[in-house]
Design a protein around this motif. Structure first.
Motif, PDB file in Angstrom:
ATOM      1  N   LEU A   1      42.432 110.388  -2.253  1.00 54.06           N
ATOM      2  CA  LEU A   1      41.386 109.370  -2.352  1.00 54.06           C
ATOM      3  C   LEU A   1      40.987 108.821  -0.981  1.00 54.06           C
ATOM      4  O   LEU A   1      40.415 107.737  -0.887  1.00 54.06           O
ATOM      5  CB  LEU A   1      41.856 108.220  -3.255  1.00 54.06           C
ATOM      6  N   GLY A   2      41.297 109.558   0.058  1.00 54.41           N
ATOM      7  CA  GLY A   2      40.887 109.131   1.393  1.00 54.41           C
ATOM      8  C   GLY A   2      41.969 108.448   2.192  1.00 54.41           C
ATOM      9  O   GLY A   2      41.688 107.844   3.233  1.00 54.41           O
ATOM     10  N   GLY A   3      43.214 108.531   1.739  1.00 58.45           N
ATOM     11  CA  GLY A   3      44.317 107.980   2.520  1.00 58.45           C
ATOM     12  C   GLY A   3      44.528 108.775   3.791  1.00 58.45           C
ATOM     13  O   GLY A   3      44.089 109.922   3.908  1.00 58.45           O
ATOM     14  N   SER A   4      45.209 108.159   4.745  1.00 52.92           N
ATOM     15  CA  SER A   4      45.432 108.812   6.042  1.00 52.92           C
ATOM     16  C   SER A   4      46.785 109.495   6.089  1.00 52.92           C
ATOM     17  O   SER A   4      47.789 108.948   5.619  1.00 52.92           O
ATOM     18  CB  SER A   4      45.355 107.782   7.169  1.00 52.92           C
ATOM     19  N   LEU A   5      46.814 110.677   6.669  1.00 57.96           N
ATOM     20  CA  LEU A   5      48.084 111.309   6.990  1.00 57.96           C
ATOM     21  C   LEU A   5      48.842 110.407   7.965  1.00 57.96           C
ATOM     22  O   LEU A   5      48.245 109.734   8.803  1.00 57.96           O
ATOM     23  CB  LEU A   5      47.852 112.683   7.611  1.00 57.96           C
ATOM     24  N   GLY A   6      50.154 110.369   7.841  1.00 55.08           N
ATOM     25  CA  GLY A   6      50.966 109.570   8.745  1.00 55.08           C
ATOM     26  C   GLY A   6      51.127 108.118   8.355  1.00 55.08           C
ATOM     27  O   GLY A   6      51.847 107.368   9.020  1.00 55.08           O
ATOM     28  N   ARG A   7      50.485 107.679   7.259  1.00 58.71           N
ATOM     29  CA  ARG A   7      50.553 106.261   6.896  1.00 58.71           C
ATOM     30  C   ARG A   7      51.929 105.867   6.371  1.00 58.71           C
ATOM     31  O   ARG A   7      52.419 104.772   6.671  1.00 58.71           O
ATOM     32  CB  ARG A   7      49.485 105.940   5.832  1.00 58.71           C
TER      33      ARG A   7
ATOM     34  N   TRP B   1      40.865 103.237   7.679  1.00 55.95           N
ATOM     35  CA  TRP B   1      39.578 102.560   7.487  1.00 55.95           C
ATOM     36  C   TRP B   1      38.482 103.244   8.298  1.00 55.95           C
ATOM     37  O   TRP B   1      37.379 103.485   7.806  1.00 55.95           O
ATOM     38  CB  TRP B   1      39.763 101.105   7.892  1.00 55.95           C
ATOM     39  N   VAL B   2      38.789 103.585   9.544  1.00 61.91           N
ATOM     40  CA  VAL B   2      37.830 104.274  10.408  1.00 61.91           C
ATOM     41  C   VAL B   2      37.469 105.646   9.829  1.00 61.91           C
ATOM     42  O   VAL B   2      36.284 106.016   9.754  1.00 61.91           O
ATOM     43  CB  VAL B   2      38.388 104.439  11.840  1.00 61.91           C
ATOM     44  N   GLN B   3      38.478 106.393   9.401  1.00 62.77           N
ATOM     45  CA  GLN B   3      38.234 107.724   8.836  1.00 62.77           C
ATOM     46  C   GLN B   3      37.380 107.633   7.563  1.00 62.77           C
ATOM     47  O   GLN B   3      36.483 108.453   7.338  1.00 62.77           O
ATOM     48  CB  GLN B   3      39.566 108.411   8.529  1.00 62.77           C
ATOM     49  N   ASN B   4      37.660 106.627   6.730  1.00 66.66           N
ATOM     50  CA  ASN B   4      36.862 106.435   5.519  1.00 66.66           C
ATOM     51  C   ASN B   4      35.401 106.159   5.853  1.00 66.66           C
ATOM     52  O   ASN B   4      34.488 106.691   5.209  1.00 66.66           O
ATOM     53  CB  ASN B   4      37.406 105.264   4.703  1.00 66.66           C
ATOM     54  N   ARG B   5      35.181 105.332   6.860  1.00 69.87           N
ATOM     55  CA  ARG B   5      33.809 104.949   7.191  1.00 69.87           C
ATOM     56  C   ARG B   5      33.051 106.086   7.869  1.00 69.87           C
ATOM     57  O   ARG B   5      31.836 106.209   7.712  1.00 69.87           O
ATOM     58  CB  ARG B   5      33.816 103.713   8.084  1.00 69.87           C
ATOM     59  N   LEU B   6      33.794 106.915   8.598  1.00 68.29           N
ATOM     60  CA  LEU B   6      33.164 108.065   9.248  1.00 68.29           C
ATOM     61  C   LEU B   6      32.981 109.235   8.289  1.00 68.29           C
ATOM     62  O   LEU B   6      32.100 110.076   8.478  1.00 68.29           O
ATOM     63  CB  LEU B   6      34.017 108.534  10.435  1.00 68.29           C
ATOM     64  N   GLY B   7      33.862 109.300   7.281  1.00 67.09           N
ATOM     65  CA  GLY B   7      33.889 110.479   6.426  1.00 67.09           C
ATOM     66  C   GLY B   7      34.432 111.697   7.151  1.00 67.09           C
ATOM     67  O   GLY B   7      34.155 112.840   6.794  1.00 67.09           O
TER      68      GLY B   7
END
Length: 416
Positions: free
Chosen positions: A180-186, A353-359
């Motif tokens: 669902l758009g989570g980041s690797l490494g979180r 958040w940045v990755q989600n906004r950039l896609g």
């Protein structure tokens, strides 16, 4: 008996010291000790047994001068509004210290998630989010994972927000599943931040991390990930504790084996590769690195003089009381404060958040490299401030944060 210092009072007392050293005007200090918004909501939930329970939830926004509020959602039966207010303020200072464009927020629901079914937790989450919907948004308030919540809860947060707004906005919440758009490494981000902080602190003392002895208080996500990463970096963990007890092995505990044991038994107690010990003695062990990653007020004026670690890296929020700070300082203990040491999580949440906004999504190696860059810069900035003002690292971190937040507030001006 440990001193049960109010979390918000502890934050405020440190802020006062930093503000006086920095020369902050009294008006801004008054602003900083008063959250801009605090709400209390009632969440009726249909339980599996057919009955109803009404849970109390909170959401606090402390300051948004540098960006939208950012802070986790906590599920725990011991939550208080005071604790949530303190957490929101700490997040204001954390995001400023690591220099990401967020303010501070925090939320929570008084409940025991270990005694609730997945269905009950889903219904509670959806009702809670529905009640605080007006506060949320990728440009307003971005919740995330905290004690008692996980990526599944964040998925329910996202879906509930989506159903109300009729649009999918992945950037409204962090800590989501990768699908669902989570980041690797979180997952290991906070633990990795502790690793970076420990490595920088040992370098400051002129000592290598490899071969350093380590004790970890608390073996939840933060403590366990920090233990694993420090072990892989060459540190030797000799003691660890959780809510049920503590174990030690002066030759070193096999961290990977302990992680497997803990996953099966939900405790470190009984692990065959170590001997039982009194949990309260862990804080007094003569180790190179001590990581308190449990709860608030673990190191107080009652036991601070017994701390013999060379470096304390605060994995939990507020593990050291204000009264303990000067005792540790006088005894030559280098403390990496919570608002620096455990910012790995909020930093990678910013990356998400940045990755989600950039896609556009980054590989795990890129996430980790960026985390090292941000946290190393933050560590150096905190200790440069500490040296400049001739204070301790905790007050140095607060001064750095005050400088960045107050500059933003002066630039924006006050709406009246």
């Amino acid at each position: 008996m440990l001193n049960q210092h109010s979390a918000f009072d502890a934050m405020q007392s440190r802020l006062r010291v930093a503000a006086e050293l920095y020369g902050l005007e009294e008006t801004l200090f008054k602003v900083f000790i008063a959250p801009i918004r605090s709400i209390i909501v009632s969440c009726p939930v249909h339980m599996d047994d057919g009955g109803w329970e009404v849970f109390t939830g909170y959401r606090v926004q402390h300051n948004v001068a540098r960006g939208p509020a950012k802070g986790g959602i906590r599920y725990d039966p011991r939550i208080t509004l005071d604790e949530i207010k303190a957490g929101a303020a700490w997040n204001t200072w954390k995001t400023a210290v690591v220099d990401v464009p967020f303010g501070g927020g925090k939320g929570g629901v008084i409940c025991d998630p270990t005694k609730m079914s997945d269905g009950e937790l889903e219904r509670l989450t959806r009702r809670y989010i529905a009640e605080i919907m007006d506060l949320l948004g990728p440009d307003r308030d971005v919740p995330g994972i905290d004690m008692g919540t996980n990526s599944q809860v964040m998925a329910w947060v996202l879906d509930t927000y989506t159903m109300h707004t009729r649009k999918t906005e992945n950037a409204v919440v962090t800590g989501k599943p990768i699908s669902l758009g989570g980041s690797l490494g979180r997952t290991e981000a906070t633990g990795r931040g502790i690793l970076i902080s420990a490595r920088e602190a040992m370098q400051r003392l002129g000592k290598p991390l490899a071969g350093a002895t380590l004790a970890v208080q608390g073996f939840g996500n933060v403590g366990s990930q920090a233990a694993r990463l420090l072990h892989e970096a060459g540190a030797r963990m000799v003691a660890v504790s959780d809510l049920k007890g503590a174990i030690r092995n002066d030759r070193g505990i096999d961290t990977h084996a302990l992680l497997k044991y803990h996953a099966e038994h939900k405790t470190v107690v009984g692990f065959k590769g170590a001997e039982p010990m009194d949990a309260k003695d862990l804080l007094a062990m003569a180790v190179d690195i001590l990581v308190p990653a449990a709860t608030e007020n673990q190191i107080t004026e009652d036991n601070a003089a017994k701390v013999r670690a060379k470096v304390v890296v605060e994995g939990a929020n507020g593990p050291t009381s204000p009264e303990a700070d000067p005792i540790l300082l006088d005894n030559g203990v280098l403390v990496v404060p919570d608002i620096l040491a455990n910012v790995g999580g909020v930093t990678v949440s910013y990356f998400e958040w940045v990755q989600n906004r950039l896609g556009f999504y980054w590989r795990e190696r890129e996430v980790n490299e960026r985390l090292v860059e941000y946290m190393t810069h933050a560590f150096q900035a905190v200790f440069a401030t500490t040296d400049k003002f001739k204070t301790n690292p905790r007050i140095g971190a607060y001064i750095l944060a005050l400088d960045r937040v107050s500059q933003a507030m002066h630039a924006r001006g006050f709406y009246a």
